[in-house]
Structures are given as C-alpha cells and as structure tokens.
Design a protein around this motif. Structure first.
Motif, short mmCIF file in Angstrom:
data_model
loop_
_atom_site.label_atom_id
_atom_site.label_comp_id
_atom_site.label_asym_id
_atom_site.label_seq_id
_atom_site.Cartn_x
_atom_site.Cartn_y
_atom_site.Cartn_z
N ARG A 5 13.56 -5.52 36.68
CA ARG A 5 14.09 -6.21 37.55
C ARG A 5 13.75 -7.82 37.34
NH1 ARG A 5 14.22 -4.41 43.70
NH2 ARG A 5 15.72 -3.18 42.83
N PRO A 6 14.55 -8.67 37.25
CA PRO A 6 14.35 -9.90 36.95
C PRO A 6 13.75 -10.77 38.50
CG PRO A 6 16.42 -9.71 37.01
CD PRO A 6 16.04 -8.71 37.28
N LEU A 7 12.59 -10.91 38.72
CA LEU A 7 12.24 -11.73 39.97
C LEU A 7 12.06 -13.30 39.66
CD1 LEU A 7 9.46 -8.81 40.85
CD2 LEU A 7 11.76 -8.97 41.65
N LEU A 8 13.00 -13.78 39.85
CA LEU A 8 13.20 -15.11 39.88
C LEU A 8 13.66 -15.86 40.97
CD1 LEU A 8 15.17 -14.75 36.45
CD2 LEU A 8 12.95 -15.29 36.60
N ALA A 9 13.34 -17.08 41.24
CA ALA A 9 13.63 -18.42 42.24
C ALA A 9 14.86 -18.43 41.93
CB ALA A 9 12.64 -19.09 42.44
N GLU A 10 15.60 -19.53 42.49
CA GLU A 10 16.98 -19.89 42.69
C GLU A 10 17.30 -20.57 41.40
OE1 GLU A 10 17.34 -22.28 46.06
OE2 GLU A 10 17.38 -20.69 47.49
N VAL A 11 16.48 -21.66 40.92
CA VAL A 11 16.95 -22.45 39.58
C VAL A 11 16.63 -21.42 38.58
CG1 VAL A 11 16.29 -24.08 38.20
CG2 VAL A 11 16.77 -24.53 40.65
N GLU A 40 22.49 -6.30 24.89
CA GLU A 40 21.27 -5.28 24.88
C GLU A 40 20.52 -5.70 26.18
OE1 GLU A 40 19.42 -5.31 21.23
OE2 GLU A 40 21.32 -4.38 20.14
N ILE A 41 19.96 -7.09 26.27
CA ILE A 41 19.11 -7.26 27.19
C ILE A 41 19.72 -7.30 28.76
CG2 ILE A 41 17.92 -9.47 28.08
CD1 ILE A 41 17.86 -10.56 25.16
N LEU A 42 21.01 -7.58 28.74
CA LEU A 42 21.57 -7.47 29.88
C LEU A 42 21.61 -5.78 30.39
CD1 LEU A 42 24.95 -8.88 31.34
CD2 LEU A 42 24.86 -6.47 31.23
N ARG A 43 22.02 -5.12 29.53
CA ARG A 43 21.80 -3.40 29.80
C ARG A 43 20.28 -3.07 30.31
NH1 ARG A 43 25.62 -3.18 25.65
NH2 ARG A 43 23.90 -2.56 23.93
N ALA A 44 19.27 -3.96 29.80
CA ALA A 44 17.94 -3.48 30.32
C ALA A 44 17.56 -4.00 31.52
CB ALA A 44 16.98 -4.03 29.14
N LEU A 45 18.48 -5.01 32.15
CA LEU A 45 17.90 -5.39 33.41
C LEU A 45 18.62 -4.75 34.49
CD1 LEU A 45 18.55 -9.43 32.57
CD2 LEU A 45 16.41 -7.93 32.65
N ASP A 46 17.59 -4.82 35.77
CA ASP A 46 18.22 -4.06 36.81
C ASP A 46 18.72 -5.32 37.86
OD1 ASP A 46 18.45 -2.77 39.25
OD2 ASP A 46 16.36 -2.41 39.68
N PHE A 47 19.93 -5.42 37.51
CA PHE A 47 20.63 -6.74 38.39
C PHE A 47 21.92 -6.33 38.52
CE2 PHE A 47 22.61 -10.74 38.79
CZ PHE A 47 22.05 -11.46 39.71
N ASP A 48 22.53 -6.97 39.61
CA ASP A 48 24.03 -6.64 39.74
C ASP A 48 24.92 -7.81 39.12
OD1 ASP A 48 26.63 -5.89 40.44
OD2 ASP A 48 26.41 -6.39 42.57
N PHE A 49 25.20 -7.61 37.74
CA PHE A 49 25.87 -8.68 37.45
C PHE A 49 27.41 -8.64 37.73
CE2 PHE A 49 22.39 -8.15 34.43
CZ PHE A 49 21.83 -9.54 33.99
N SER A 50 27.87 -7.95 38.48
CA SER A 50 29.51 -7.77 38.86
C SER A 50 29.65 -8.96 39.83
CB SER A 50 29.62 -6.57 39.53
OG SER A 50 28.71 -6.45 40.84
#
Length: 264
Positions: A5-11, A40-50
């Motif tokens: 899960r990418p834990l990132l601030a706004e920017v 490959e990287i995208l599939r490894a991330l827990d993030f709703d890219f939709s």
C-alpha cells in the motif's frame, strides 16, 4: 503475494499517475512506450487505480513525455558516453532500466517515495537512490560526477513556487556548472487550477513559464536550447484537441512541453 500500500501525501502521490499511464499503455497493440515493468509494479500495489480511468489526456500526455525524455536522454548518452544522469523527483519511473550508456544514474525523491521505490529497484555500482527533498541542496554533495551531467525534472517544477525553482536552479548551477537539463513545463492554464486537471485534484499546481526562454531570468547562466510540444506527437489520439492545437493561444496555454536547457 501481499500487495504494497503506497502511503503518500498529496504531491508524492501524484507519482501513481504516470505509473498508471505507462501501465495502461501496455494494453494497446501500438503502445507509444513499451514498459512492461510499470505494469508489473502497478499490479503489486494496493491502490484503486480505477479512479484515473477517465483521465485520457493525462494518460496520453504522460506517455508522450516518456517518449520524448527517453529519446532525448538516450541521445545525450550516445553523444556523451559515461555521463551521469540525475533524475529529480523520480517517483516510480523505470527509465533507468530502459536506457544505457551512463556511468552513474541517481534517482532522487522524498524518503517515503524512495522507501516505496526500494521494493521494486535495487542499487548497483551504477544505479543509486537518494532519499531527500529536491530543495535540500545537501544531496548534491553526494553526487560523484567527473564527466558530463544530465538532469531530468519530470512532473516536478509545477509543484514549486518560483522562488523555490530559482533557489534550486542556483544550487544546481553551483554544483553542476556545465549540466544539461530536461524539464517538463506545465500548461499555463492549469496554474492555480488543479481542479481542472482530469486526475490530479489534491496537489496544487503553483508555477510554470509561458515562454521557456524566461528561464534565463531565473538564473543568468541557464540558457534555452529547444523544446518539444506534447501536441506534436500522437496527433490522432488527441481527439477534439487535434482540431484546435495549432491555434496560438491553445498551444501557449493548454499544452505541456519538455524543455532542454544548459548551464554555461
């Protein structure tokens, strides 16, 4: 395998947009850029890219800037073998794996971004990652660059004020006095209007230049070489914009571009 899960601030979170754009491009039969690593990287991330699914302009623009930067960085490396490349605000960019001919490549970004990046990239004798704010010039002392230097600023300067950009350019001029820069410039219409952007809603667009030659106003040693308009590539995919992209006001105000500069 458990997703990350990418834990990132706004920017910093805006790094997910070009990753998604390049991964999405791989679904096409005629991709502008071939970058299966991003998928490959995208599939490894827990993030709703939709949530980016309606952002066709950003998807296309990110891929076009990738093509331009890949081409121009490789041209530089072909002309100056054994150079040093410094990638400012690298995010999850995969360019270091696609290009060749450099002696050292430095990917630099905020500590939380480098922590995320470290899941997917490892350092070698040639490839290095630096966790630091771009605006903290202390990182420059860590760069060993005996030969030519190329600096990439992709998707970066628009999040800084003019004072911050000027300070950064002054420091770069001191530490890398003969460097060449490849800089992405935001469409002027979007400054202060990030809500108009098709996918970036929470990070503020603070700055750009309408005329790239004005970089010399920020630093007298910085000189304009040339620039490449996003509208000039993949014209069929710009939909209705291809009908008006030749209008002067549209090109000046609604068009991102890559600018090549150099210190002397």
């Amino acid at each position: 395998m458990e997703k990350i899960r990418p834990l990132l601030a706004e920017v910093p979170a805006t790094l997910l947009v070009p990753l998604w754009a390049r991964a999405e491009e791989q679904k096409r039969s005629d991709p502008l850029v071939r970058d299966p690593r991003s998928a490959e990287i995208l599939r490894a991330l827990d993030f709703d890219f939709s949530r980016f699914s309606g952002g066709w302009m950003s998807q296309l623009g990110c891929c076009i800037r990738t093509v331009i930067l890949d081409r121009e960085v490789q041209r530089f490396l072909d002309a100056h073998p054994g150079s040093t490349v410094i990638n400012l605000g690298c995010g999850l960019d995969t360019r270091v794996s696609r290009l060749s001919g450099y002696a050292c490549w430095y990917d630099l970004d905020l500590p939380e971004v480098i922590a995320l990046r470290s899941h997917f990239f490892t350092e070698t004798e040639q490839r290095h990652m630096i966790a630091s704010s771009v605006l903290d010039s202390g990182w420059m002392e860590r760069i060993m660059a005996p030969g030519p230097v190329l600096i990439i600023a992709e998707g970066l300067f628009m999040y800084f004020s003019e004072e911050e950009v000027t300070s950064l350019l002054d420091a770069l001029a001191r530490y890398f006095p003969k460097a060449v820069l490849l800089v992405e410039m935001l469409a002027p219409l979007l400054v202060g209007r990030n809500r108009m952007h098709d996918v970036v809603k929470n990070a503020s667009f603070k700055w750009t230049l309408s005329d790239s030659r004005d970089f010399s106003r920020l630093n007298s040693r910085l000189h304009y070489d040339c620039e490449w308009s996003y509208f000039d590539m993949a014209r069929r995919r710009w939909r209705y914009l291809r009908l008006i992209h030749g209008i002067g006001w549209v090109r000046r105000n609604m068009n991102n571009r890559i600018v090549r500069l150099h210190f002397e």
